[in-house]
Design a protein around this motif. Structure first.
Motif, PDB file in Angstrom:
ATOM      1  N   SER A 110       0.903  -1.230   0.145  1.00 40.51           N
ATOM      2  CA  SER A 110      -0.058  -0.012  -0.097  1.00 40.51           C
ATOM      3  C   SER A 110       0.750   1.289   0.056  1.00 40.51           C
ATOM      4  O   SER A 110       0.209   2.249  -0.325  1.00 40.51           O
ATOM      5  N   SER A 111       2.180   1.233   0.446  1.00 36.16           N
ATOM      6  CA  SER A 111       3.005   2.339   0.275  1.00 36.16           C
ATOM      7  C   SER A 111       3.637   2.740  -0.858  1.00 36.16           C
ATOM      8  O   SER A 111       4.362   3.615  -1.093  1.00 36.16           O
ATOM      9  N   SER A 112       3.273   1.828  -1.876  1.00 38.91           N
ATOM     10  CA  SER A 112       3.915   1.921  -3.304  1.00 38.91           C
ATOM     11  C   SER A 112       3.326   3.065  -4.024  1.00 38.91           C
ATOM     12  O   SER A 112       1.970   3.193  -3.996  1.00 38.91           O
ATOM     13  N   ALA A 113       4.140   3.986  -4.291  1.00 34.81           N
ATOM     14  CA  ALA A 113       3.605   5.033  -5.323  1.00 34.81           C
ATOM     15  C   ALA A 113       3.046   4.534  -6.702  1.00 34.81           C
ATOM     16  O   ALA A 113       2.234   5.179  -7.198  1.00 34.81           O
ATOM     17  N   SER A 114       3.810   3.670  -7.136  1.00 32.39           N
ATOM     18  CA  SER A 114       3.487   3.284  -8.510  1.00 32.39           C
ATOM     19  C   SER A 114       2.891   1.753  -8.298  1.00 32.39           C
ATOM     20  O   SER A 114       3.122   1.000  -7.482  1.00 32.39           O
ATOM     21  N   PRO A 115       2.135   1.492  -9.445  1.00 27.50           N
ATOM     22  CA  PRO A 115       1.441   0.214  -9.463  1.00 27.50           C
ATOM     23  C   PRO A 115       2.566  -0.888  -9.392  1.00 27.50           C
ATOM     24  O   PRO A 115       3.517  -0.851 -10.106  1.00 27.50           O
ATOM     25  N   SER A 116       2.375  -2.019  -8.732  1.00 21.97           N
ATOM     26  CA  SER A 116       3.321  -3.053  -8.491  1.00 21.97           C
ATOM     27  C   SER A 116       3.421  -3.812  -9.926  1.00 21.97           C
ATOM     28  O   SER A 116       2.276  -4.200 -10.510  1.00 21.97           O
ATOM     29  N   PRO A 117       4.374  -4.298 -10.353  1.00 22.75           N
ATOM     30  CA  PRO A 117       4.569  -5.307 -11.625  1.00 22.75           C
ATOM     31  C   PRO A 117       4.156  -6.759 -11.307  1.00 22.75           C
ATOM     32  O   PRO A 117       4.068  -7.442 -12.092  1.00 22.75           O
ATOM     33  N   SER A 118       3.992  -6.938 -10.014  1.00 23.16           N
ATOM     34  CA  SER A 118       3.737  -8.144  -9.493  1.00 23.16           C
ATOM     35  C   SER A 118       2.373  -8.162  -8.960  1.00 23.16           C
ATOM     36  O   SER A 118       1.968  -9.071  -8.253  1.00 23.16           O
ATOM     37  N   ALA A 119       1.406  -7.375  -9.729  1.00 27.48           N
ATOM     38  CA  ALA A 119       0.144  -7.451  -9.048  1.00 27.48           C
ATOM     39  C   ALA A 119      -0.662  -8.571  -9.087  1.00 27.48           C
ATOM     40  O   ALA A 119      -1.559  -9.073  -8.180  1.00 27.48           O
ATOM     41  N   ALA A 120      -0.270  -9.555 -10.086  1.00 27.92           N
ATOM     42  CA  ALA A 120      -1.090 -10.639 -10.396  1.00 27.92           C
ATOM     43  C   ALA A 120      -0.237 -11.619  -9.961  1.00 27.92           C
ATOM     44  O   ALA A 120       0.788 -11.954 -10.590  1.00 27.92           O
TER      45      ALA A 120
END
Length: 177
Positions: A110-120
Motif C-alpha cells: 500500500s505504500s507503493s507510489a506506482s503500481p506493482s509489476p507483480s500485482a497478479a
C-alpha cells in the motif's frame, strides 16, 4: 569402502558452484578502478542514477516477494529469508525506505507510489516461484550488464548483488527439479 553415488541426480549448477562463482565475479569487478582519469565528479551523477535505479529495482523486487507471500502463505517460510536479503540489497544501494524487513505485505504494497509489476500472482506455488525466479534473473542480468558503466566501488556492489540474485534464482528453482 567408497560411498555409492546418490540416486538423485541434480541438473543445473550446484549450490557450491554458485557460491564459488560469487567471489570470482567480485574479483573480476575489483580489477576495474573507480577513477577514469578525468576530472573528479565526471561520472558521479550517472553513478548516482545507477545506484538509485538499482535501489528502486530491489524495492520493487521486495514488493514482488510481498505479493507472493500474501497470496501464497505456504511459501512464506521459504521466501522470507530471500526477501530480507533483497531488502538488505536495497539498503546497501541507498534505498530501503519503502521495504523494510519487518514490513507486512499489505503495508509494503500500500505504500507503493506506482503500481506493482507483480500485482497478479499465479494461483499455484510452482508458477509463483517461477515468476519470482524470472524477476530475480532479469534483475541480476540487468545489473551484470550495468557493471561496465559505473565506477569501481559501485560495480563491486552491483556484482555482489547480481551474484546474490543468481543464487536466489537457483534457490527458488531447486525444489522444482
Amino acid at each position: 569402502m567408497p560411498f555409492p553415488p546418490s540416486p538423485r541426480t541434480r541438473s543445473g549448477p550446484r549450490r557450491r558452484s554458485l557460491l564459488a562463482v560469487a567471489p570470482a565475479a567480485l574479483a573480476l569487478t575489483g580489477c576495474t578502478g573507480g577513477d577514469s582519469g578525468g576530472p573528479a565528479g565526471d561520472g558521479q551523477p550517472a553513478a548516482d542514477r545507477a545506484r538509485a535505479r538499482a535501489a528502486r529495482d530491489s524495492e520493487a523486487l521486495a514488493e514482488h516477494y510481498d505479493a507472493v507471500i500474501a497470496a501464497r502463505p505456504g511459501l512464506a517460510g521459504r521466501l522470507r529469508p530471500l526477501r530480507e536479503e533483497v531488502v538488505r540489497h536495497a539498503r546497501a544501494l541507498g534505498g530501503g525506505r519503502k521495504a523494510s524487513p519487518s514490513a507486512s505485505p499489505s503495508a509494503s504494497a500500500s505504500s507503493s507510489a506506482s503500481p506493482s509489476p507483480s500485482a497478479a500472482v499465479p494461483g499455484n506455488d510452482k508458477d509463483a516461484l517461477a515468476g519470482l525466479a524470472a524477476a530475480e534473473k532479469a534483475l541480476a542480468d540487468r545489473r551484470a550488464k550495468a557493471l561496465g558503466g559505473v565506477p569501481g566501488e559501485l560495480a563491486r556492489l552491483l556484482a555482489s548483488v547480481a551474484a546474490a540474485g543468481a543464487a536466489h534464482v537457483y534457490l527458488l528453482t531447486e525444489g522444482d527439479a
